[in-house]
Motif scaffolding. Structure first.
Motif, short mmCIF file in Angstrom:
data_model
loop_
_atom_site.label_atom_id
_atom_site.label_comp_id
_atom_site.label_asym_id
_atom_site.label_seq_id
_atom_site.Cartn_x
_atom_site.Cartn_y
_atom_site.Cartn_z
N ILE A 35 0.39 8.63 3.48
CA ILE A 35 1.80 9.04 3.38
C ILE A 35 2.49 8.17 2.34
CG2 ILE A 35 4.00 9.31 4.59
CD1 ILE A 35 2.30 9.34 7.24
N HIS A 36 2.90 8.80 1.24
CA HIS A 36 3.67 8.09 0.20
C HIS A 36 5.12 8.52 0.32
CE1 HIS A 36 -0.07 6.81 -1.64
NE2 HIS A 36 0.60 6.14 -2.55
N TRP A 37 5.93 7.59 0.79
CA TRP A 37 7.32 7.93 1.07
C TRP A 37 8.16 6.69 0.73
CZ3 TRP A 37 10.60 7.77 6.02
CH2 TRP A 37 11.73 8.62 5.89
N HIS A 46 7.53 12.13 -8.56
CA HIS A 46 6.41 11.18 -8.65
C HIS A 46 6.85 9.78 -8.24
CE1 HIS A 46 2.86 9.06 -10.29
NE2 HIS A 46 2.27 10.25 -10.29
N GLU A 47 5.97 9.03 -7.64
CA GLU A 47 6.32 7.68 -7.15
C GLU A 47 6.44 6.67 -8.29
OE1 GLU A 47 3.40 9.10 -6.82
OE2 GLU A 47 1.98 7.58 -7.57
N TRP A 48 5.95 6.99 -9.46
CA TRP A 48 6.11 6.08 -10.60
C TRP A 48 7.31 6.45 -11.46
CZ3 TRP A 48 2.73 2.48 -13.50
CH2 TRP A 48 1.73 1.93 -12.70
N VAL A 49 8.22 7.24 -10.90
CA VAL A 49 9.33 7.77 -11.72
C VAL A 49 10.11 6.65 -12.41
CG1 VAL A 49 10.99 7.82 -9.79
CG2 VAL A 49 11.21 9.46 -11.70
N LYS A 94 5.59 -0.53 1.51
CA LYS A 94 6.28 -0.90 0.25
C LYS A 94 5.43 -0.38 -0.89
CE LYS A 94 5.80 -4.79 -2.12
NZ LYS A 94 5.79 -6.17 -2.63
N HIS A 95 6.05 0.32 -1.85
CA HIS A 95 5.31 0.75 -3.04
C HIS A 95 5.69 -0.17 -4.19
CE1 HIS A 95 3.36 3.52 -5.93
NE2 HIS A 95 2.59 3.73 -4.89
N HIS A 96 5.24 0.16 -5.41
CA HIS A 96 5.41 -0.77 -6.53
C HIS A 96 6.88 -1.10 -6.82
CE1 HIS A 96 1.33 0.32 -6.83
NE2 HIS A 96 1.38 1.19 -7.81
N ASP A 97 7.80 -0.21 -6.44
CA ASP A 97 9.21 -0.47 -6.78
C ASP A 97 9.81 -1.58 -5.93
OD1 ASP A 97 10.46 2.58 -5.11
OD2 ASP A 97 9.53 0.75 -4.32
N PHE A 137 -1.39 0.52 7.28
CA PHE A 137 -0.26 0.19 6.39
C PHE A 137 -0.77 0.08 4.96
CE2 PHE A 137 2.49 0.14 9.70
CZ PHE A 137 2.74 -1.03 10.39
N TYR A 138 -0.13 0.81 4.09
CA TYR A 138 -0.29 0.60 2.64
C TYR A 138 0.76 -0.43 2.26
CZ TYR A 138 0.49 1.60 -2.35
OH TYR A 138 0.63 1.50 -3.72
N TYR A 139 0.36 -1.41 1.44
CA TYR A 139 1.34 -2.40 0.96
C TYR A 139 1.02 -2.67 -0.50
CZ TYR A 139 4.04 -6.68 0.41
OH TYR A 139 4.94 -7.63 -0.05
N LEU A 200 -4.21 -2.30 0.57
CA LEU A 200 -3.45 -3.04 -0.44
C LEU A 200 -3.66 -2.38 -1.81
CD1 LEU A 200 -4.48 -6.56 0.85
CD2 LEU A 200 -2.22 -5.54 1.06
N ASP A 201 -2.64 -2.43 -2.67
CA ASP A 201 -2.70 -1.66 -3.92
C ASP A 201 -1.97 -2.39 -5.01
OD1 ASP A 201 -1.76 1.77 -4.70
OD2 ASP A 201 -3.56 0.64 -5.18
N TYR A 202 -2.39 -2.71 -6.21
CA TYR A 202 -3.76 -2.71 -6.66
C TYR A 202 -3.86 -3.76 -7.77
CZ TYR A 202 -2.35 0.16 -10.74
OH TYR A 202 -1.74 0.64 -11.90
N ASP A 235 -10.44 -2.46 -0.91
CA ASP A 235 -11.08 -3.32 -1.93
C ASP A 235 -10.22 -3.58 -3.15
OD1 ASP A 235 -12.97 -0.85 -3.87
OD2 ASP A 235 -10.99 -0.74 -2.92
N ARG A 236 -8.90 -3.66 -3.01
CA ARG A 236 -8.07 -3.72 -4.23
C ARG A 236 -7.37 -5.07 -4.45
NH1 ARG A 236 -5.85 2.38 -5.52
NH2 ARG A 236 -7.89 3.40 -5.29
N LEU A 237 -7.94 -6.14 -3.87
CA LEU A 237 -7.39 -7.49 -4.11
C LEU A 237 -8.16 -8.21 -5.21
CD1 LEU A 237 -6.63 -9.15 -0.61
CD2 LEU A 237 -5.03 -8.77 -2.50
N PRO A 251 -12.68 5.15 -3.96
CA PRO A 251 -12.65 6.08 -5.10
C PRO A 251 -11.42 6.98 -4.97
CG PRO A 251 -14.42 6.66 -3.56
CD PRO A 251 -13.86 5.36 -3.09
N GLU A 252 -10.71 7.13 -6.09
CA GLU A 252 -9.39 7.78 -5.98
C GLU A 252 -9.33 9.05 -6.79
OE1 GLU A 252 -6.16 5.15 -6.48
OE2 GLU A 252 -4.89 6.66 -7.46
N GLN A 253 -9.04 10.17 -6.13
CA GLN A 253 -8.75 11.46 -6.79
C GLN A 253 -9.97 12.13 -7.43
OE1 GLN A 253 -5.94 12.88 -6.06
NE2 GLN A 253 -4.22 12.17 -7.28
#
Ligand code: FHN
Length: 436
Positions: A35-37, A46-49, A94-97, A137-139, A200-202, A235-237, A251-253
């Protein structure tokens, strides 16, 4: 790096068996909701807007000031995920913003400072736990808001030329950001009960981004394991070593061609995928995967020993897009009859030859082989090289028996080799009333 790997080995002395047991629920469940919200959902592009459109902090603040998701109902989200056959869910805390959907005491840039005013993560956890789903949790370790976070090439304030990086970063101290990172990870792993997964990302190690030294990855992983001993971590640390650090690769997308390995050994993996290409809500995104593509994505991933984390991007009002709802509901229809060919399943032993236009999944506990026919054959279906290996066959849809004919069975129109087996499939009669 040998010293670093040796250090990582001390993160915890878990045996392979203990790791397998710790991850057993995840390996069984196979299918989760991503869930990206966040405030970017209001932009609906887009979340990178913020970076893509170089939106200033002042203009981006309008999304914060207007974040009031009146349709946010995590109970509905949880029921939708469960009905789709999903067993766990991972939400962007929390996303990149840098904006947090949880009530953090280390920042003012948070959901409790918006017109919504409530801890959205707390509500998510309660709703999904109530439906029996595992909590993830995505962080984002990337943070475009924090004043001490040094600006790199993917930062919205990235300068045009390299010589300016030194200047714009001269007053920024990543040591202070690491402290903030540790404090917020402590908050999300302390304030919401048992957390089953941390996503965790990325990292982009090197001059374009940040890696293990910037994050203090080994120390952070030790903290994570201390706070939530049973948790599963991705595996993104930028930690080098599968044994000493992370639990599954991500693996993504893209389409995974074979089971990912580390030093020659097959390792746990989960592909994260979107319906449409965008993680955050994107109103005008047109490239939606259709139902067959989504099901084949899930079946193929399990056939190679992996999981699927399928993403929804709820709107700024907190509603899951009607297209995603429809797609998930159709997946749920399929999972109702065929979930047993997904849950607890993995790659089939290579003694079984994969029939044409089919995919095999296999449950090692029940010793059941599942043959996924991607195009429905008329009545007969030949399994090459499986004579004597198939004791009994059933059609999952209604558990009706499939007759197993020997290689010289009357129906065998095609030349069947001695070791082949012919199945006569129950012809699914259309359930339409034919007027007399
Ligand atoms: O930049 C993010 C992206 O927005 C999204 O969150 C994905 C999900 O895996 N992770 C990063 C790109 O790999």
């Amino acid at each position: 790096n040998l010293n670093l790997i040796a250090q990582q080995k001390k993160i915890w002395d878990e045996t392979e068996q203990e790791k397998t047991e710790r991850m057993a629920w995840w390996t069984n469940d196979r299918f989760g909701m991503f869930i990206h919200w966040g405030i970017y959902s209001l932009a609906a592009r887009h979340e990178w807007v913020k970076t893509r459109e170089k939106i200033s902090d002042e203009n981006y603040q309008k999304y914060v000031d207007n974040f009031n998701p009146d349709l946010y109902n995590p109970k509905e989200w949880a029921k939708l995920a469960k009905a789709a056959g999903m067993k766990y869910a991972v939400i962007t805390t929390k996303h990149h913003d840098g904006f947090t959907l949880f009530d953090s005491k280390y920042t003012e840039y948070k959901v409790t400072n918006t017109p919504y005013g409530k801890d959205a993560i707390k509500e998510f956890v309660e709703a999904f736990r109530a439906e029996g789903l595992k909590i993830g949790f995505y962080y984002s370790i990337i943070d475009w808001k924090h004043p001490e976070y040094t600006i790199d090439r993917i930062h919205p304030l990235a300068p045009k030329n390299d010589k300016d990086y030194k200047t714009i970063n001269k007053d920024r101290d990543m040591g202070k950001y690491r402290e903030y990172l540790k404090n917020q990870v402590t908050e999300i792993l302390t304030n919401y009960g048992q957390v089953d997964m941390l996503w965790l990302d990325y990292s982009i190690p090197g001059k374009n981004g940040k890696g293990k030294d910037d994050w203090g990855s080994v120390e952070l992983m030790k903290l994570i394991r201390k706070l939530q001993p049973g948790i599963i971590v991705n595996d993104r640390l930028d930690i080098l070593d599968y044994e000493g650090g992370w639990d599954f690769t991500t693996p993504e997308q893209f389409k995974v061609s074979e089971w990912p390995t580390y030093e020659g050994k097959k390792i746990p993996w989960e592909t994260c995928q979107t319906f449409s290409g965008s993680w955050g809500y994107y109103r005008d995104e047109l490239t939606w995967k259709d139902n067959k593509q989504l099901l084949v994505l899930l079946i193929e991933s399990v056939s190679k020993g992996g999981n699927v984390l399928l993403n929804v991007g709820p709107t700024g009002r907190g509603e899951i897009d009607y297209r995603a709802k429809k797609a998930l509901s159709k997946m749920g229809d399929w999972m109702k009859y065929n979930g047993r060919a997904i849950y607890g399943c993995t790659q089939a032993p290579d003694t079984f030859q994969v029939p044409d236009n089919s995919i095999l999944t296999y449950n090692p506990t029940t010793n059941r082989l599942y043959i996924h026919l991607l195009d429905y054959p008329l009545e007969n279906f030949t399994l090459k090289g499986m004579k004597g290996k198939i004791k009994y066959a059933q059609f999952l849809h209604d558990m009706s028996e499939i007759q197993i004919k020997n290689p010289h069975g009357a129906w065998g129109k095609k030349e069947l080799a001695e070791q082949d087996v012919n199945l006569r499939l129950p012809v699914v009669k259309p359930n339409i009333e034919i007027p007399v």
